[in-house]
Scaffold this motif. Structure first.
Motif, PDB file in Angstrom:
ATOM      1  N   ASN A 180      38.939  58.274  26.118  1.00  0.00           N
ATOM      2  CA  ASN A 180      39.156  57.978  24.695  1.00  0.00           C
ATOM      3  C   ASN A 180      40.279  58.831  24.118  1.00  0.00           C
ATOM      4  O   ASN A 180      41.057  58.368  23.280  1.00  0.00           O
ATOM      5  CB  ASN A 180      37.873  58.223  23.906  1.00  0.00           C
ATOM      6  N   ALA A 181      40.352  60.081  24.561  1.00  0.00           N
ATOM      7  CA  ALA A 181      41.386  60.976  24.052  1.00  0.00           C
ATOM      8  C   ALA A 181      42.783  60.484  24.399  1.00  0.00           C
ATOM      9  O   ALA A 181      43.737  60.695  23.633  1.00  0.00           O
ATOM     10  CB  ALA A 181      41.175  62.384  24.606  1.00  0.00           C
ATOM     11  N   SER A 220      40.019  50.809  14.619  1.00  0.00           N
ATOM     12  CA  SER A 220      39.664  51.042  16.021  1.00  0.00           C
ATOM     13  C   SER A 220      39.789  52.519  16.373  1.00  0.00           C
ATOM     14  O   SER A 220      38.925  53.094  17.045  1.00  0.00           O
ATOM     15  CB  SER A 220      40.567  50.200  16.930  1.00  0.00           C
ATOM     16  N   CYS A 221      40.874  53.147  15.904  1.00  0.00           N
ATOM     17  CA  CYS A 221      41.092  54.567  16.186  1.00  0.00           C
ATOM     18  C   CYS A 221      39.953  55.411  15.612  1.00  0.00           C
ATOM     19  O   CYS A 221      39.423  56.296  16.280  1.00  0.00           O
ATOM     20  CB  CYS A 221      42.437  55.005  15.609  1.00  0.00           C
ATOM     21  N   GLY A 274      43.737  65.508  22.310  1.00  0.00           N
ATOM     22  CA  GLY A 274      43.365  65.055  23.648  1.00  0.00           C
ATOM     23  C   GLY A 274      43.500  66.163  24.670  1.00  0.00           C
ATOM     24  O   GLY A 274      42.649  66.317  25.567  1.00  0.00           O
ATOM     25  N   THR A 275      44.563  66.970  24.554  1.00  0.00           N
ATOM     26  CA  THR A 275      44.736  68.114  25.447  1.00  0.00           C
ATOM     27  C   THR A 275      43.617  69.127  25.244  1.00  0.00           C
ATOM     28  O   THR A 275      43.105  69.728  26.196  1.00  0.00           O
ATOM     29  CB  THR A 275      46.105  68.772  25.186  1.00  0.00           C
ATOM     30  N   PHE A 276      43.211  69.307  23.987  1.00  0.00           N
ATOM     31  CA  PHE A 276      42.095  70.203  23.657  1.00  0.00           C
ATOM     32  C   PHE A 276      40.783  69.713  24.281  1.00  0.00           C
ATOM     33  O   PHE A 276      40.034  70.496  24.884  1.00  0.00           O
ATOM     34  CB  PHE A 276      41.979  70.294  22.135  1.00  0.00           C
ATOM     35  N   LEU A 277      40.485  68.409  24.152  1.00  0.00           N
ATOM     36  CA  LEU A 277      39.241  67.873  24.691  1.00  0.00           C
ATOM     37  C   LEU A 277      39.155  68.079  26.199  1.00  0.00           C
ATOM     38  O   LEU A 277      38.098  68.384  26.752  1.00  0.00           O
ATOM     39  CB  LEU A 277      39.135  66.379  24.380  1.00  0.00           C
ATOM     40  N   THR A 278      40.289  67.893  26.885  1.00  0.00           N
ATOM     41  CA  THR A 278      40.303  68.005  28.339  1.00  0.00           C
ATOM     42  C   THR A 278      40.019  69.421  28.801  1.00  0.00           C
ATOM     43  O   THR A 278      39.468  69.623  29.884  1.00  0.00           O
ATOM     44  CB  THR A 278      41.679  67.556  28.878  1.00  0.00           C
TER      45      THR A 278
END
Length: 671
Positions: free
Chosen positions: A250-251, A365-366, A293-297
């Motif tokens: 999702n990210a 959607s986002c 997204g980089t943070f979530l990973t």
């Protein structure tokens, strides 16, 4: 060598800080020397990070196991290609790749714009280098890839490596992460130009024209990364799916959604001077969603097969996001008077309104994906109980949204700018609607009515395809009538005359093909069987029989392979060979699935292991209708995106005319 790498990171950090200060101070004090020296610092950062990356890659390939990162992510039995991919296989190395790509992008931006936008470029450089400074803080002071291994640390035997995660030892993982990073990092550039435009209160749309191609290329990288990730999940994880609404999946999707909205609405700003605030918000949201997204990973706040181990790095990202979002929001609100639209929406039935609805649906959607991704974290923080959000939630929300977007994809080309009359709408919609209705009736008679969303999706796919084909047909026919060339050359000529328009149509056709593939999931079949050697079972029209079980090993893993004879209606379809592996260094099992790919359906076989009594093989068998159209759709999308980057023939002719005119005006008069 590792000391040189660590020193290169430290020096790069110092240069990044200087580039930020030099750019801003040089601009405020009108000191060209400081501005130029800051730009040269950007080149120095690229050189230093290239040296650091080269040292890490050399250590990975040569097996310098005294370095903790090398020992944690490689072992001597791995092939060199996977030793190279270990560069981004761990936390520290992937952050170094992020930093190196940003330094590369920044050096290109500074070099190509060194004589243009002198009023805005110092701030563009400052934004790029502020982001660079943040990532260099992480790899120079917090998670350095050049730390020396302490004996016994992390259960790594001295002189030996733990090895790369076996799930990452697959060919798409050589390409998938770099493509995603090229997308994530690339969106920093249009964001920097947008902020530079806001700070300098630019009256025009220079930042839009400058970054349009950059954004398109970056969007293609992001699209490629997402599709390669789907292909990896489909072929490697063994469950047969390509999208599980995993938090890290999702990210990667979130910035793609906002970037897609930006690419559509930016045309409104170019043509009509509208949606300026929208575009600032969209490109800013895209950048911060890339950081998110980089943070979530990396933070460990969500559980995912794609994520790195839990670490305290998340705090740094939260602080960076909070400061960045607050500063950007203040800047946009303070500059609202400079972002007024130059025109108003004249009619709901117009192409302008279709772009507006397209953006609203994309943002819906986002938000739905973002909310579903963060809800487990929010629920745990509020109530202490982690409530998971599963795939059915995302499907319930996003399937209707996706169908709405698909409808607008077909409607947009049929509606005129400003306003459309009912008569023109009737003419434009008649044949595409008839084609869609025929498809839906035919499929309904065939029994697809049991899946109403699938029936509607196929109908809309036909509607959109018909509108796109009609546009090519009308334009190519006009060229044929005028010039007498064949139909295919006429299509090529038509596309070359307006590459943005017809390249966009190809992108939309790629989306149609992908929707066909996604819709096929409504008709999936699967079965799990325990079968003795020589035994067989059936799935749909297929009969699957175990012909042999083979075993072996190499330096990297121990393997077991099933030889399965596949037939349909008494006709042999060949042998399929799913495999089970146990990697020696990590003691982690993986599956190598066997897939029989066809346009109508895939037969997918996974050797899941053996029964408790070791007498029967456990086989997971699936039939996935139409899934190949997803990959076909991607290639059409990629070709269409590349076409959009080609200069249109009309614009080239106009540019040549302007150049010739200028040359004639300045030519010496003959005596």
């Amino acid at each position: 060598m590792e000391n040189i790498g660590a020193l290169a990171l430290l020096l790069a950090f110092c240069f990044a800080v200087y580039a930020v200060i030099g750019s801003v101070v040089g601009k405020l004090r009108k000191n060209p020397f400081l501005i130029v020296s800051a730009e040269r610092a950007v080149y120095s950062i690229w050189i230093l990070l290239s040296i650091a990356s080269g040292i890490l890659i050399y250590a990975l390939i040569t097996g310098n196991f005294k370095m903790g990162y090398v020992a944690a992510h490689t072992d001597a039995s791995m092939s060199n290609i996977y030793k190279f991919t270990a560069w981004w296989g761990g936390q520290e190395g992937s952050l170094l790749l992020w930093s190196w790509l940003l330094s590369t992008y920044s050096a290109i931006v500074v070099f190509t714009n060194r004589r243009k936008f002198r009023d805005m470029m110092p701030y563009v450089t400052a934004v790029l280098m502020t982001t660079q400074t943040f990532f260099l803080i992480l790899i120079a002071f917090v998670f350095s890839p050049f730390e020396i291994l302490v004996a016994g640390r992390g259960n790594i035997v001295e002189g030996m490596g733990r090895g790369l995660n076996p799930l990452l030892q697959y060919w798409t993982m050589v390409i998938h992460p770099p493509m995603l990073y090229l997308g994530y990092v690339g969106f920093t550039v249009p964001f920097a130009f947008a902020i530079g435009s806001l700070i300098t209160k630019q009256p025009g749309d220079a930042w839009i024209h400058t970054t349009r191609r950059w954004t398109i290329v970056t969007w293609l990288f992001q699209s490629t990364g997402i599709l390669l990730g789907q292909g990896w999940a489909y072929a490697v994880l063994g469950w047969g799916g390509y999208w599980a609404w995993d938090p890290v999946e999702n990210a990667s999707l979130l910035p793609w959604i906002t970037a897609t909205a930006f690419l559509h609405s930016v045309m409104m700003q170019e043509k009509k001077g509208m949606m300026k605030v929208w575009n600032m918000v969209l490109i800013s949201a895209t950048f911060f969603l890339c950081i998110f997204g980089t943070f979530l990973t990396r933070s460990g706040v969500v559980s995912s097969v794609h994520a790195f181990a839990q670490s305290p790095i998340g705090t740094y990202f939260v602080v960076f996001l909070a400061i960045g979002i607050a500063a950007t929001a203040y800047l946009i609100l303070d500059r609202l008077s400079y972002l007024r639209s130059e025109a108003r929406l004249e009619s709901v039935v117009s192409r302008e309104s279709s772009f507006m609805f397209n953006n609203l649906i994309l943002l819906a959607s986002c938000f739905a994906v973002l909310w579903g991704t963060l809800f487990p974290v929010i629920s745990e923080a509020v109530s202490g109980e982690k409530i998971s959000v599963d795939a059915p939630f995302f499907n319930r929300i996003n399937i209707p949204i996706g169908l709405g977007l698909l409808f607008l994809t077909g409607v947009g080309p049929l509606i005129a700018w400003r306003r459309s009359s009912m008569e023109s709408l009737r003419r434009a919609f008649f044949w595409p609607s008839i084609a869609a209705l025929v498809v839906m009736v035919g499929l309904g008679v065939a029994g697809v009515y049991e899946h109403p969303y699938a029936l509607l999706s196929f109908g809309l796919c036909m509607f959109v395809a018909a509108t796109i084909l009609a546009e090519f047909w009308k334009g190519a026919t006009a060229i044929r009538t005028k010039s007498g060339v064949g139909f295919i050359p006429a299509v090529v000529e038509l596309t070359h005359r307006n590459t943005r328009r017809y390249g966009g149509y190809l992108v939309h056709m790629g989306i149609v093909f992908m929707f066909i593939g996604y819709t096929g999931a409504a008709f999936n079949k699967d079965v799990t069987k325990e079968v003795v050697p020589g035994g067989s079972f059936e799935l749909g029209r297929y009969t699957i029989k175990i012909a042999d079980l083979q075993k072996g090993e190499n330096d990297n893993y121990i393997w077991q392979k099933l030889l399965l004879d596949v037939s349909s209606g008494g006709t042999s379809l060949g042998t399929m060979e799913p495999e089970r592996r146990m990697y020696k260094s990590s003691q982690q099992p993986t599956s190598e699935v066997a897939i029989r790919r066809r346009l109508n359906e895939d037969l997918y076989l996974n050797f899941a292991g053996v029964s408790n009594d070791n007498q029967r093989a456990v086989i997971q068998a699936y039939v996935f209708p139409l899934v190949t159209w997803i990959w076909i759709g991607f290639w059409v999308l990629a070709v269409g995106t590349l076409v959009c980057l080609v200069p249109s023939k009309v614009r080239l002719s106009y540019a040549r005319t302007q150049v010739i005119g200028v040359a004639e005006r300045h030519a010496p008069v003959a005596k």
